[in-house]
Design a protein around this motif. Sequence first.
Motif, mmCIF file in Angstrom:
data_model
loop_
_atom_site.group_PDB
_atom_site.id
_atom_site.type_symbol
_atom_site.label_atom_id
_atom_site.label_comp_id
_atom_site.label_asym_id
_atom_site.label_seq_id
_atom_site.Cartn_x
_atom_site.Cartn_y
_atom_site.Cartn_z
ATOM 1 N N GLU A 91 54.080 1.060 -34.512
ATOM 2 C CA GLU A 91 54.489 2.357 -35.929
ATOM 3 C C GLU A 91 54.648 3.479 -35.199
ATOM 4 O O GLU A 91 55.314 4.395 -35.453
ATOM 5 N N VAL A 92 54.209 3.635 -33.948
ATOM 6 C CA VAL A 92 54.573 4.990 -32.915
ATOM 7 C C VAL A 92 55.238 4.703 -31.666
ATOM 8 O O VAL A 92 55.542 5.714 -31.036
ATOM 9 N N GLY A 93 55.602 3.402 -31.623
ATOM 10 C CA GLY A 93 56.385 3.022 -30.592
ATOM 11 C C GLY A 93 55.927 3.177 -29.240
ATOM 12 O O GLY A 93 56.624 3.502 -28.096
ATOM 13 N N MET A 94 54.540 2.925 -28.989
ATOM 14 C CA MET A 94 53.733 3.069 -27.658
ATOM 15 C C MET A 94 53.013 1.860 -27.462
ATOM 16 O O MET A 94 52.830 0.963 -28.333
ATOM 17 N N ILE A 95 53.022 1.466 -26.184
ATOM 18 C CA ILE A 95 52.212 0.493 -25.712
ATOM 19 C C ILE A 95 50.959 1.035 -24.869
ATOM 20 O O ILE A 95 51.152 1.969 -23.990
ATOM 21 N N VAL A 137 50.170 10.761 -32.995
ATOM 22 C CA VAL A 137 49.955 10.746 -34.443
ATOM 23 C C VAL A 137 48.601 11.194 -34.736
ATOM 24 O O VAL A 137 47.557 11.045 -33.933
ATOM 25 N N GLY A 138 48.453 11.842 -35.920
ATOM 26 C CA GLY A 138 46.828 12.250 -36.215
ATOM 27 C C GLY A 138 47.185 13.485 -36.624
ATOM 28 O O GLY A 138 48.257 14.421 -36.568
ATOM 29 N N ASP A 139 46.225 14.243 -37.064
ATOM 30 C CA ASP A 139 46.211 15.544 -37.654
ATOM 31 C C ASP A 139 45.489 16.756 -36.541
ATOM 32 O O ASP A 139 45.714 17.750 -36.782
#
Length: 145
Positions: A91-95, A137-139
């Motif tokens: 969902e965020v394109g990270m591994i 991601v996150g606030d």
Amino acid sequence: MTETVRSAGCLCGSVRLSITGEPFAMAYCHCESCRRWFGAPVHAGALWPAEKVRVLVGAEHLATFKRTQRTGSHRKFCTHCGAPVLINHPEVGMIDIPAVSVADLEFKPTLHSHYPERVVSFHDGLPKYKTFDPAIVGDGETVPE
């Protein structure tokens, strides 16, 4: 100028990764899911953009565990030795790769994620986020040490 290429993989060597460039972030994760997955009070991870990580050897020996169908974490492990190899966050394109498994990587964390779920406290001056690093991601809500 050529980019750094590192290797990582499982304990038995059945799965080998090639990782290009520097990590996007290095962090401690305190979420209950990571703690249980790694069998440790905290996970020390290094995040790379997904396109920078390739399975060189042993893709057929990787199995995937998703704790729930809605989870954004696809945990991959070696079917031979059981070692965690990577966590794909599509969902965020990270591994996320366990930092200790990456050859020649000096682990220099810059933050803590899911700090309210911690079972051990850190007094290291790094930001402690309620969820994820806001750059991913996150606030961006932090919590006190």
